[in-house]
Design a protein around this motif. Structure first.
Motif, PDB file in Angstrom:
ATOM      1  N   ARG A  62      42.105  36.589  49.059  1.00  9.09           N
ATOM      2  CA  ARG A  62      42.294  37.226  50.369  1.00  9.09           C
ATOM      3  C   ARG A  62      41.135  38.160  50.640  1.00  9.09           C
ATOM      4  NH1 ARG A  62      48.082  39.508  48.514  1.00  9.09           N
ATOM      5  NH2 ARG A  62      48.918  37.531  47.784  1.00  9.09           N
ATOM      6  N   GLU A  63      41.110  38.684  51.851  1.00  5.29           N
ATOM      7  CA  GLU A  63      40.126  39.718  52.192  1.00  5.29           C
ATOM      8  C   GLU A  63      40.857  40.991  52.554  1.00  5.29           C
ATOM      9  OE1 GLU A  63      37.462  38.572  55.291  1.00  5.29           O
ATOM     10  OE2 GLU A  63      36.233  37.363  53.967  1.00  5.29           O
ATOM     11  N   ASP A  64      40.337  42.117  52.087  1.00  2.51           N
ATOM     12  CA  ASP A  64      40.955  43.374  52.494  1.00  2.51           C
ATOM     13  C   ASP A  64      40.390  43.797  53.848  1.00  2.51           C
ATOM     14  OD1 ASP A  64      38.489  44.557  52.108  1.00  2.51           O
ATOM     15  OD2 ASP A  64      39.041  45.614  50.272  1.00  2.51           O
ATOM     16  N   ARG A  65      40.763  44.951  54.330  1.00  3.18           N
ATOM     17  CA  ARG A  65      40.362  45.385  55.679  1.00  3.18           C
ATOM     18  C   ARG A  65      38.858  45.509  55.831  1.00  3.18           C
ATOM     19  NH1 ARG A  65      44.793  50.060  56.086  1.00  3.18           N
ATOM     20  NH2 ARG A  65      46.623  48.733  56.300  1.00  3.18           N
ATOM     21  N   GLU A  66      38.167  45.783  54.712  1.00  2.00           N
ATOM     22  CA  GLU A  66      36.698  45.902  54.766  1.00  2.00           C
ATOM     23  C   GLU A  66      36.014  44.549  54.542  1.00  2.00           C
ATOM     24  OE1 GLU A  66      38.143  48.615  52.475  1.00  2.00           O
ATOM     25  OE2 GLU A  66      38.467  49.472  54.464  1.00  2.00           O
ATOM     26  N   GLY A  67      36.780  43.483  54.455  1.00  2.00           N
ATOM     27  CA  GLY A  67      36.200  42.162  54.275  1.00  2.00           C
ATOM     28  C   GLY A  67      35.823  41.861  52.844  1.00  2.00           C
ATOM     29  N   ARG A  68      36.267  42.687  51.911  1.00  4.33           N
ATOM     30  CA  ARG A  68      35.973  42.426  50.497  1.00  4.33           C
ATOM     31  C   ARG A  68      37.035  41.485  49.931  1.00  4.33           C
ATOM     32  NH1 ARG A  68      35.728  48.312  48.013  1.00  4.33           N
ATOM     33  NH2 ARG A  68      37.686  48.321  49.137  1.00  4.33           N
ATOM     34  N   ARG A  69      36.590  40.568  49.076  1.00  8.51           N
ATOM     35  CA  ARG A  69      37.520  39.599  48.510  1.00  8.51           C
ATOM     36  C   ARG A  69      38.435  40.228  47.462  1.00  8.51           C
ATOM     37  NH1 ARG A  69      32.761  35.732  48.076  1.00  8.51           N
ATOM     38  NH2 ARG A  69      32.834  34.706  50.081  1.00  8.51           N
ATOM     39  N   GLU A  70      39.669  39.761  47.475  1.00  7.58           N
ATOM     40  CA  GLU A  70      40.626  40.160  46.444  1.00  7.58           C
ATOM     41  C   GLU A  70      41.249  38.896  45.869  1.00  7.58           C
ATOM     42  OE1 GLU A  70      42.317  44.461  47.718  1.00  7.58           O
ATOM     43  OE2 GLU A  70      43.251  42.739  48.673  1.00  7.58           O
ATOM     44  N   PHE A  71      41.476  38.917  44.585  1.00  7.07           N
ATOM     45  CA  PHE A  71      41.967  37.740  43.858  1.00  7.07           C
ATOM     46  C   PHE A  71      43.303  38.080  43.203  1.00  7.07           C
ATOM     47  CE2 PHE A  71      37.383  37.861  43.975  1.00  7.07           C
ATOM     48  CZ  PHE A  71      37.054  36.593  44.435  1.00  7.07           C
ATOM     49  N   PHE A  72      44.325  37.297  43.561  1.00  7.22           N
ATOM     50  CA  PHE A  72      45.659  37.554  43.027  1.00  7.22           C
ATOM     51  C   PHE A  72      46.181  36.341  42.271  1.00  7.22           C
ATOM     52  CE2 PHE A  72      45.359  40.289  46.719  1.00  7.22           C
ATOM     53  CZ  PHE A  72      45.921  41.471  46.274  1.00  7.22           C
ATOM     54  N   CYS A  73      46.750  36.595  41.126  1.00  8.99           N
ATOM     55  CA  CYS A  73      47.456  35.537  40.409  1.00  8.99           C
ATOM     56  C   CYS A  73      48.882  35.506  40.948  1.00  8.99           C
ATOM     57  CB  CYS A  73      47.456  35.819  38.908  1.00  8.99           C
ATOM     58  SG  CYS A  73      48.441  34.607  38.002  1.00  8.99           S
ATOM     59  N   THR A  74      49.268  34.382  41.566  1.00  5.43           N
ATOM     60  CA  THR A  74      50.595  34.300  42.176  1.00  5.43           C
ATOM     61  C   THR A  74      51.702  34.048  41.149  1.00  5.43           C
ATOM     62  OG1 THR A  74      50.308  31.939  42.632  1.00  5.43           O
ATOM     63  CG2 THR A  74      49.669  33.492  44.392  1.00  5.43           C
ATOM     64  N   VAL A  75      51.309  33.833  39.892  1.00  3.09           N
ATOM     65  CA  VAL A  75      52.326  33.667  38.837  1.00  3.09           C
ATOM     66  C   VAL A  75      52.072  34.689  37.720  1.00  3.09           C
ATOM     67  CG1 VAL A  75      52.750  31.216  39.332  1.00  3.09           C
ATOM     68  CG2 VAL A  75      50.959  31.838  37.690  1.00  3.09           C
ATOM     69  N   TYR A  76      51.575  35.847  38.117  1.00  7.21           N
ATOM     70  CA  TYR A  76      51.104  36.821  37.127  1.00  7.21           C
ATOM     71  C   TYR A  76      52.131  37.082  36.001  1.00  7.21           C
ATOM     72  CZ  TYR A  76      48.897  40.909  35.102  1.00  7.21           C
ATOM     73  OH  TYR A  76      48.308  41.773  34.230  1.00  7.21           O
ATOM     74  N   ALA A  77      53.373  37.315  36.381  1.00  5.30           N
ATOM     75  CA  ALA A  77      54.384  37.682  35.381  1.00  5.30           C
ATOM     76  C   ALA A  77      54.685  36.543  34.417  1.00  5.30           C
ATOM     77  CB  ALA A  77      55.664  38.132  36.078  1.00  5.30           C
TER      78      ALA A  77
END
Ligand code: SF4
Ligand code: SF4
Length: 109
Positions: A62-77
């Motif tokens: 995803r991108e945060d409000r400043e347009g920086r990329r963020e990476f999330f593991c959707t099965v983290y747990a």
């Protein structure tokens, strides 16, 4: 800067062009529960995380409000053990960033 402040700003170890990048063991498959079919599949007799657009199918970019990329593991747990074992700031983490930090030829979105 090494190590990165947090994994959500990096995500490098979730990227690979290899279809057999992350092995999913029987225990991993069980832990993933209802998500197993979405993020993993069998290649021959062994299960692996699905790879899509150069990264693990469980990774959300995803991108945060400043347009920086963020990476999330959707099965983290419930992520596979090999993912759990890779610690931010470890030599393995450094190796991942050294090898793939630029993610050449890989689609980020
Ligand atoms: S473990 Fe290391 S390579 Fe993986 S996302 Fe975190 S900082 Fe990046
Ligand atoms: S399961 Fe999560 S931590 Fe493991 S490679 Fe996929 S996105 Fe990364």
């Amino acid at each position: 800067m090494f190590p990165p402040q947090n994994c959500q700003r990096c995500g490098v170890c979730c990227f690979s062009k290899l279809e057999t990048y992350v092995r999913v063991t029987g225990d991993d498959w069980s832990r993933l529960g209802g998500e197993a079919e979405r993020v993993a599949h069998f290649l021959g007799h062994r299960a692996y995380l699905r790879m899509e657009q150069g990264h693990c199918a469980a990774l959300a970019v995803r991108e945060d409000r400043e347009g920086r990329r963020e990476f999330f593991c959707t099965v983290y747990a419930t992520r596979p053990q090999i993912c759990r074992d890779l610690e931010r700031g470890s030599p393995e983490c450094a190796g991942e960033i050294e090898l793939k930090g630029d993610r050449p030829g890989i689609e980020i979105f």
